[in-house]
Design a protein around this motif. Sequence first.
Motif, PDB file in Angstrom:
ATOM      1  N   SER A   5      13.427  -7.548 -10.767  1.00  0.00           N
ATOM      2  CA  SER A   5      12.425  -6.253  -9.382  1.00  0.00           C
ATOM      3  C   SER A   5      13.131  -5.499  -9.264  1.00  0.00           C
ATOM      4  O   SER A   5      12.911  -4.153  -9.195  1.00  0.00           O
ATOM      5  N   THR A   6      14.053  -5.523  -9.137  1.00  0.00           N
ATOM      6  CA  THR A   6      14.969  -4.267  -7.741  1.00  0.00           C
ATOM      7  C   THR A   6      15.246  -3.509  -9.061  1.00  0.00           C
ATOM      8  O   THR A   6      15.799  -2.028  -8.515  1.00  0.00           O
ATOM      9  N   PHE A   7      15.357  -4.007  -9.982  1.00  0.00           N
ATOM     10  CA  PHE A   7      16.752  -2.796 -11.040  1.00  0.00           C
ATOM     11  C   PHE A   7      15.321  -2.038 -11.662  1.00  0.00           C
ATOM     12  O   PHE A   7      15.371  -1.160 -11.154  1.00  0.00           O
ATOM     13  N   ILE A   8      14.406  -2.656 -11.941  1.00  0.00           N
ATOM     14  CA  ILE A   8      12.644  -1.648 -12.123  1.00  0.00           C
ATOM     15  C   ILE A   8      12.610  -0.929 -10.779  1.00  0.00           C
ATOM     16  O   ILE A   8      12.461   0.573 -11.169  1.00  0.00           O
ATOM     17  N   ARG A   9      12.595  -1.380  -9.925  1.00  0.00           N
ATOM     18  CA  ARG A   9      11.694  -0.927  -8.871  1.00  0.00           C
ATOM     19  C   ARG A   9      13.744   0.550  -8.935  1.00  0.00           C
ATOM     20  O   ARG A   9      12.915   1.849  -7.365  1.00  0.00           O
ATOM     21  N   VAL A  10      14.499   0.981  -8.714  1.00  0.00           N
ATOM     22  CA  VAL A  10      15.661   1.726  -8.234  1.00  0.00           C
ATOM     23  C   VAL A  10      14.827   2.678  -9.106  1.00  0.00           C
ATOM     24  O   VAL A  10      15.433   3.765  -8.710  1.00  0.00           O
ATOM     25  N   ILE A  11      14.784   2.031 -10.768  1.00  0.00           N
ATOM     26  CA  ILE A  11      14.207   3.459 -11.283  1.00  0.00           C
ATOM     27  C   ILE A  11      13.265   4.218 -11.160  1.00  0.00           C
ATOM     28  O   ILE A  11      13.498   5.410 -11.647  1.00  0.00           O
ATOM     29  N   ASN A  12      12.339   4.422 -10.578  1.00  0.00           N
ATOM     30  CA  ASN A  12      11.044   5.243  -9.319  1.00  0.00           C
ATOM     31  C   ASN A  12      11.865   5.171  -7.824  1.00  0.00           C
ATOM     32  O   ASN A  12      10.684   5.874  -7.187  1.00  0.00           O
ATOM     33  N   ARG A  13      13.224   5.163  -7.949  1.00  0.00           N
ATOM     34  CA  ARG A  13      13.520   5.241  -6.704  1.00  0.00           C
ATOM     35  C   ARG A  13      12.232   4.530  -4.937  1.00  0.00           C
ATOM     36  O   ARG A  13      12.131   4.770  -4.090  1.00  0.00           O
ATOM     37  N   LEU A  14      11.965   3.649  -5.345  1.00  0.00           N
ATOM     38  CA  LEU A  14      10.879   2.546  -4.477  1.00  0.00           C
ATOM     39  C   LEU A  14      12.381   1.491  -3.566  1.00  0.00           C
ATOM     40  O   LEU A  14      12.790   1.428  -2.487  1.00  0.00           O
TER      41      LEU A  14
ATOM     42  N   GLN B  87       0.903  -1.321  -0.012  1.00  0.00           N
ATOM     43  CA  GLN B  87       0.087  -0.144   0.026  1.00  0.00           C
ATOM     44  C   GLN B  87       0.373   1.033  -0.297  1.00  0.00           C
ATOM     45  O   GLN B  87       0.511   1.692  -0.885  1.00  0.00           O
ATOM     46  N   ALA B  88       1.865   1.455   0.729  1.00  0.00           N
ATOM     47  CA  ALA B  88       2.812   2.848   1.333  1.00  0.00           C
ATOM     48  C   ALA B  88       3.138   2.760  -0.435  1.00  0.00           C
ATOM     49  O   ALA B  88       3.983   3.541  -0.761  1.00  0.00           O
ATOM     50  N   GLU B  89       3.809   1.274  -0.679  1.00  0.00           N
ATOM     51  CA  GLU B  89       4.784   1.184  -2.092  1.00  0.00           C
ATOM     52  C   GLU B  89       3.826   1.462  -3.527  1.00  0.00           C
ATOM     53  O   GLU B  89       4.096   3.434  -3.610  1.00  0.00           O
ATOM     54  N   GLY B  90       2.646   1.430  -3.497  1.00  0.00           N
ATOM     55  CA  GLY B  90       1.650   2.348  -4.277  1.00  0.00           C
ATOM     56  C   GLY B  90       0.921   3.444  -4.352  1.00  0.00           C
ATOM     57  O   GLY B  90       1.619   4.463  -5.641  1.00  0.00           O
ATOM     58  N   ALA B  91       1.400   4.373  -2.640  1.00  0.00           N
ATOM     59  CA  ALA B  91       1.228   5.793  -3.130  1.00  0.00           C
ATOM     60  C   ALA B  91       2.568   6.331  -3.421  1.00  0.00           C
ATOM     61  O   ALA B  91       2.117   7.249  -3.742  1.00  0.00           O
ATOM     62  N   ARG B  92       3.763   6.019  -3.092  1.00  0.00           N
ATOM     63  CA  ARG B  92       5.277   6.072  -3.298  1.00  0.00           C
ATOM     64  C   ARG B  92       5.137   6.632  -5.145  1.00  0.00           C
ATOM     65  O   ARG B  92       5.914   7.136  -5.513  1.00  0.00           O
ATOM     66  N   ALA B  93       5.146   5.234  -5.959  1.00  0.00           N
ATOM     67  CA  ALA B  93       4.909   5.105  -7.061  1.00  0.00           C
ATOM     68  C   ALA B  93       4.120   6.351  -7.469  1.00  0.00           C
ATOM     69  O   ALA B  93       4.495   6.336  -8.964  1.00  0.00           O
TER      70      ALA B  93
END
Lengths: 416, 398, 254
Positions: free
Chosen positions: C54-63, A311-317
């Motif tokens: 997955s980590t690769f695409i998650r660093v692209i928007n800084r998750l 949920q938090a990730e969705g919001a941050r994205a």
Amino acid sequence: MSTNVSAEQRIALPPPRLERGVLGWLHANLFSSKFNSGLTVIGGALVILVLWFGLKWIFFDADWEVITVLGGKLAIGPYNTDAACPGNDCVWRPQAGLLLVTILMGMGWGMAGGGLAKRLALATAIIAAAFAMLPYSLDKMGWDVRLMLAANLPAVGLGWLIPKYTPLRTTRWMAVTGVVVFVAVILLLRGIEGVPGLKPVSVIYWGGMMLNLLLAVGGIAVSLPIGIALALGRRSNLPVVKLLCIVFIEVFRGMPLITLLFMSQVLVPLAFPENFPLNSLMRAAIVITLFSSAYMAENVRGGLQSLHPGQAEGARALGLASWQATLFISLPQAIRNVIPAIVGQFIALFKDTSLVYIIGMLDIVEFGRAFIQGNPEYLPDAKELFVFLALVFWIFCYTMSYVSRRIEHNMGVGRR
Amino acid sequence: MASVPRRLTYQGIPIWRHVQIIQWTTQIVSGILVVVLVVWFFGNIANAVQDRNIPHGFGFLDREYQTPIGHHFLPYDPSDTFLHAFLVAITNTLFVSIIGVILATILGIFVGVARMSNNWIVSKTALVYVEFFRNVPLLVQLFFWFYIVLALPQVREGYVILNGLFINNAGISIPMSVPSSAAAAGIWIVLALGSVLAGVAAHRWLSWREIQTGSSSYPLVGGTAVAVVIGAVCWLAVGGGFGEAPLVISAPAPEGAFGRIAGGFTLPGGLIALLIGLVIYTSSFIAEIVRAGIQSVGRGQTEAGRALGLPWSGVLRNVTFPQALRVIVPPLISQFLNLTKNSSLAGAIGYSDLTNVAKTMTQTAPAVSIFILIMAAYLAMSLTYSLIGNLYNRRLRV
Amino acid sequence: MVTTNDDAGAPDDIIICRDVNKWFGEFHVLTGVTTSVKRGEKVVVLGPSGSGKSTFIRVINRLEEHQTGDIIVDGVPMTNDVRNIDAIRREVGMVFQQFNLFPHLTVRQNITLGPMKVRKWPRNQADEIADELLERVGIPEQSEKYPAELSGGQQQRVAIARALAMQPKIMLFDEPTSALDPEMIKEVLDVMRELATSGMTMIVVTHEVGFAREVADRMIMFDGGRIIEEAPPVDFFISPQQERTKLFLSQILA
């Protein structure tokens, strides 16, 4: 439904006799085995005995005079006595407060369009109005008092109309109206210096069920934001804030409310500057609120922990800032998930408001007990008084636990 | 290749836009705010204590308390110190809590299981019990029981059953074994503990043998027999050695002009009302916990147990209860804590628990210090409960 | 802060990664990842679980925060500057395996939340775009329902609409069909196909080989935190160069 010819043609045999109808029910639930039959006989005998003596006591042996003597004072305590209100013309104020609350509940019904809100609003109005119908010999109320009570019926209707014809129909407006009503009730009871008809009534004379309800509702309402702050603080990754929140929560949860209340007489005045205006009601309110906040914090924390991290990730994205994610995504869900727990906490707090006797406040229980103490001729009637008080509290608490179960049920069925 | 930026770099970022600096600053600012609030709060208290000449410190603990305590299990006299009075009060609270916890658990399990019964009358009766008692404030229940006890006949007209059990509005008196002489009783108690240990050891050995050989060895019967036989032999030996039985029975009997009951063991009326109220109130919560715990064990588990050929009792003992306990114990422990905290309502019906005694103490001793003491006492109790809970949880995990 | 070094990647590269490294504790999840994605390019990322895709695409928007190396998205370097992070998050939409829809909000509110709170659009403008997007993903009639009332496939389509509502230039998909029943996979892939033909830049982590063959401009194979093979789908599936790729393909195609 798929049609299966052979199944339709099959002759449905009736189940064996022992599984049908009243006999079947009796067999399954009461006499399915020797042991079970024995239990039924012994249990049934006990129930009949208890009912027999209980009902006999209620209708023949018990002396309910003490209830009729106390009458409406159980609802408002010493509010309308000579000491509190010279002239004894203040009784309309708590009643007007009740009318405001009824209107608010009617609004809730109008907004929800039925269901639980409707039942609650109607029950409140009907019970209030029913008191207006009490025979004079039971409760020597005047006509003005009866009219104000009966007015709860039109009041609930008025409340129901408000969301239909005004913009006051969203949850947010309901919350705002709720706060306005609470403040209005306090002002009404407190009175305003210089306004005719609203002469100030000192809070030390607030009492009866009115006081229990005010403390419980106010305590829960104010403890919600404090509890949320504490819960967020306890989850914070800054060690100092986290530690302080944990200490606060655990200290208030580890101590009995009654101990906190009586120490508040000594300690709360010390914690504030010397000229800070404090009275017994405020001290009780402060302690009850802080006590309740600690429990609220743990409830909210449970709700936050139950959320999926996605949920938090969705919001941050989506680009929401972390405070926005907390405010719009995490907290609403967390609070929604713990509404049943919050209702449970409200029940517990409502029961606990009877502990304010320790600082000399005359809530419904203490008012009754003090009356018995002061009038020893009623000492043999103490049983009746406390049975009556138990019944009053039971009706309130059981209704609320019913509400909590309904909410839980609806949440399970609907959106999650 | 461009230069590789390291983890925390400024890269010319203005500090008000640097994400890590922002995070740290908000955290530190909120931390400082909280600390300032706390310091202001305690500073006010400290100032007030000084400016208004409010007595403080713990010197009073050595002074004589000079106030009687209504009921006490430890020996107490008004000439004892505050510290001693404080310990007496803690003992009173502990006594009620421990007895209350034991009784409430037994009653709660009983009602909880009754609630699950497939007998309609039994389960509905249990339902009414639970829904009634947990929805009425404990204080109201306590007052009710208290006035019932008060309504009992006075001491002289009280009920006497078999000339040993006295019931009247001062309380209930029962015969109690008391040591005849300290030495004999002490020695026998040590030996008795030893015999219990021997019994436990026998039980273990017989159980082990039962598992090894597969033939019944009756471990429970055997263990009890060992303990009883050794205990009895010790009793005779000690009695023979000292020329008198180590423990004798003291029976209650009316005494003096007012017929006050002396001897035996008397549970005072306030304590009885308190125990009845606490036990019934708490048991209604425990019953729900037990029910939820048993229901939490899925039906598949019982069916699997049955499919293995275990009898019902075996399924209950080996499959259902061990799993239900996992769910039951944590909320059960918090109910124990609630009962302990709720015993502070004792003051309302005249039993001298910790809070009640502390309240009286504030009239002659510094309130701030007393508050710190009772806070410490209650927190110690709640920490003990948490500790028990954590130990249990840890054992489960292994 | 909008400066780029032009030594890696052509001017039309919308994502540039240079020697990106990330550790979870002691575990090196991304090991010197260097690649770039052109504007409008569709990249499908493959790899065994735990390979870092997955980590690769998650660093692209800084998750996830990368620790060393450069990531430049649409000319904006990923630094600790809040302004840059916000700018990048606005340009990059993301779709998750578990949908991550907000269960307490209606479908419409899920979609309008971002535009209203981040882009500060007025409600009616946000509502308009929500209706438009729901039409586009094929569920215009569900806007007042709550996520739990929809099927998995419908939920994932709402999630795509939610991401698109921010009008991103790049869309990231993290195994968007892995949590779906087989009959719902197609409806989600159809929406993604449509999105691909509209010219959106997409990076998709998926095991849907058919989709990859049809849509991808380039395949990227991850293993042990590094890119071990990059090729157009035709070459990638027919003649993979690495043994590891061959083995992996034989497993997922079996």
